[in-house]
Design an enzyme around this catalytic site. Sequence first.
Site, PDB file in Angstrom:
ATOM      1  N   LYS A  57     -13.465  -0.859   6.188  1.00  0.00           N
ATOM      2  CA  LYS A  57     -14.048  -1.690   5.139  1.00  0.00           C
ATOM      3  C   LYS A  57     -15.109  -2.630   5.689  1.00  0.00           C
ATOM      4  O   LYS A  57     -16.238  -2.675   5.182  1.00  0.00           O
ATOM      5  CB  LYS A  57     -12.951  -2.499   4.435  1.00  0.00           C
ATOM      6  CG  LYS A  57     -12.166  -1.722   3.394  1.00  0.00           C
ATOM      7  CD  LYS A  57     -11.138  -0.804   4.031  1.00  0.00           C
ATOM      8  CE  LYS A  57     -10.323  -0.068   2.988  1.00  0.00           C
ATOM      9  NZ  LYS A  57      -9.331   0.846   3.631  1.00  0.00           N
ATOM     10  N   ALA A 112      -6.437  -4.797   7.359  1.00  0.00           N
ATOM     11  CA  ALA A 112      -7.395  -3.770   6.929  1.00  0.00           C
ATOM     12  C   ALA A 112      -8.666  -4.351   6.332  1.00  0.00           C
ATOM     13  O   ALA A 112      -9.641  -3.617   6.161  1.00  0.00           O
ATOM     14  CB  ALA A 112      -6.734  -2.837   5.908  1.00  0.00           C
ATOM     15  N   ASP A 125      -0.766  -5.640   9.121  1.00  0.00           N
ATOM     16  CA  ASP A 125      -1.793  -4.688   8.698  1.00  0.00           C
ATOM     17  C   ASP A 125      -3.027  -5.504   8.322  1.00  0.00           C
ATOM     18  O   ASP A 125      -3.043  -6.192   7.309  1.00  0.00           O
ATOM     19  CB  ASP A 125      -1.283  -3.875   7.509  1.00  0.00           C
ATOM     20  CG  ASP A 125      -2.247  -2.755   7.126  1.00  0.00           C
ATOM     21  OD1 ASP A 125      -3.379  -2.726   7.647  1.00  0.00           O
ATOM     22  OD2 ASP A 125      -1.874  -1.910   6.288  1.00  0.00           O
ATOM     23  N   TRP A 173       0.853  -1.182   0.000  1.00  0.00           N
ATOM     24  CA  TRP A 173       0.000   0.000   0.000  1.00  0.00           C
ATOM     25  C   TRP A 173       0.896   1.242   0.000  1.00  0.00           C
ATOM     26  O   TRP A 173       1.775   1.375   0.855  1.00  0.00           O
ATOM     27  CB  TRP A 173      -0.884  -0.035   1.245  1.00  0.00           C
ATOM     28  CG  TRP A 173      -1.838   1.100   1.404  1.00  0.00           C
ATOM     29  CD1 TRP A 173      -2.635   1.639   0.449  1.00  0.00           C
ATOM     30  CD2 TRP A 173      -2.109   1.824   2.607  1.00  0.00           C
ATOM     31  NE1 TRP A 173      -3.402   2.657   0.978  1.00  0.00           N
ATOM     32  CE2 TRP A 173      -3.097   2.793   2.302  1.00  0.00           C
ATOM     33  CE3 TRP A 173      -1.624   1.742   3.914  1.00  0.00           C
ATOM     34  CZ2 TRP A 173      -3.587   3.677   3.260  1.00  0.00           C
ATOM     35  CZ3 TRP A 173      -2.130   2.615   4.865  1.00  0.00           C
ATOM     36  CH2 TRP A 173      -3.096   3.570   4.533  1.00  0.00           C
TER      37      TRP A 173
END
Length: 393
Positions: free
Chosen positions: A242, A209, A207, A126
């Site tokens: 999300k 996400a 991470d 990212w």
Amino acid sequence: MLSNLQPQAPDKILMLIEEFKADTRQGKIDLGVGVYKDPEGVTPVMRAVKAAEQRIWETQTTKAYTGLAGEPEYRSAMAKMVLAEVPADRLASVATVGGTGAIRQALELARMAHPGLTVHVSDPTWPNHLSIMKFMGLPYVEYRYFDVATRGVDFEAMKQDIARAKKGDIVLLHGCCHNPTGANLTLDQWREVIDILQTTGAVPLIDLAYQGFGDGLDADAEATRLVAQSLPEVLIAASCSKNFGIYRERTGILIALAETTQARDLAQGAMAYLNRQNYSFPPDHGARIVQTILTDDALRADWAAELEEVRNTMLGLRDQLAAELRQLSGSDRFDFIAHHRGMFSRLGATPEQVQQLKSEAAIYMVGDSRLNIAGLNQHTVPVLARAIIDAGI
């Protein structure tokens, strides 16, 4: 003073959004911005979120500050969602400003604990990972990850590279639904990564996400849970943007697992201190929504059901796109799209081919050919597939 500032490079994705808005062509397709969209092109407010907000509105009696680390019930509910079995004697946590804030706080915490560290990050990753580290002045090296030929993980190369990490370094890993490639490690490969980290003494920063966007809430956390059970120190940055669809509420959490109770207490104090320095008290509204949903059986069940609808919609679009491309190309070279997970896949197109998609077919994606699967619907999938073939990808 302000005239001494240097111009900053514009964010490429934000530039793409503005370019898409200015395009007057009918039938244009936005596959750039990383948000979920339903078949009508809307990012909906989830049913359970609406219900939780109504309950909060009716019952909340104050907007006074919450704690520096955030509301304990929120942090407890999130730790249970991520880890299932919460090791209370090892676990410290703080509410953060989204998953991005959790990444920033994790890197700040790691630097406080080991100022000479290097961060090892996947190539690609990212883009904001790299931007944050550059701004902080943190040294980082990239480890090989994506195989352009297969559009899968180049695992042998990854292992060779992360084995160079030193004790106290950070190895940044995507817990599931790798952004931007969509290519994930298998659980057996995660076990090999754990073996390497045990040997080197490097600390994983996971991470997470997209929990719930890949193979399901528990399946998407399985690797993170395995790492947490296997290593003495682990950092986890989790986002609610999300899976709860509350992007603008900026709701996240940083979890630190320590080897001893004393180290846990030190981490908890340092994390609360970092919150104080960066934004004092963390935002509460999104966290309160998540807390309300996760601690109510009926709301949690409805949220989990809607999240499954979202996940299955993306899986269906992946299968449809792979099938369309298989038929048009007469080959299976695009089957990787069906095997990838999460919102994104990287096509492996050149920047020139990405530009051709935009100029000739009004299809917008990031220059590295990352496309947002959730930006499609069953009617636009054939349009994209034909454009991909016509561009020679």
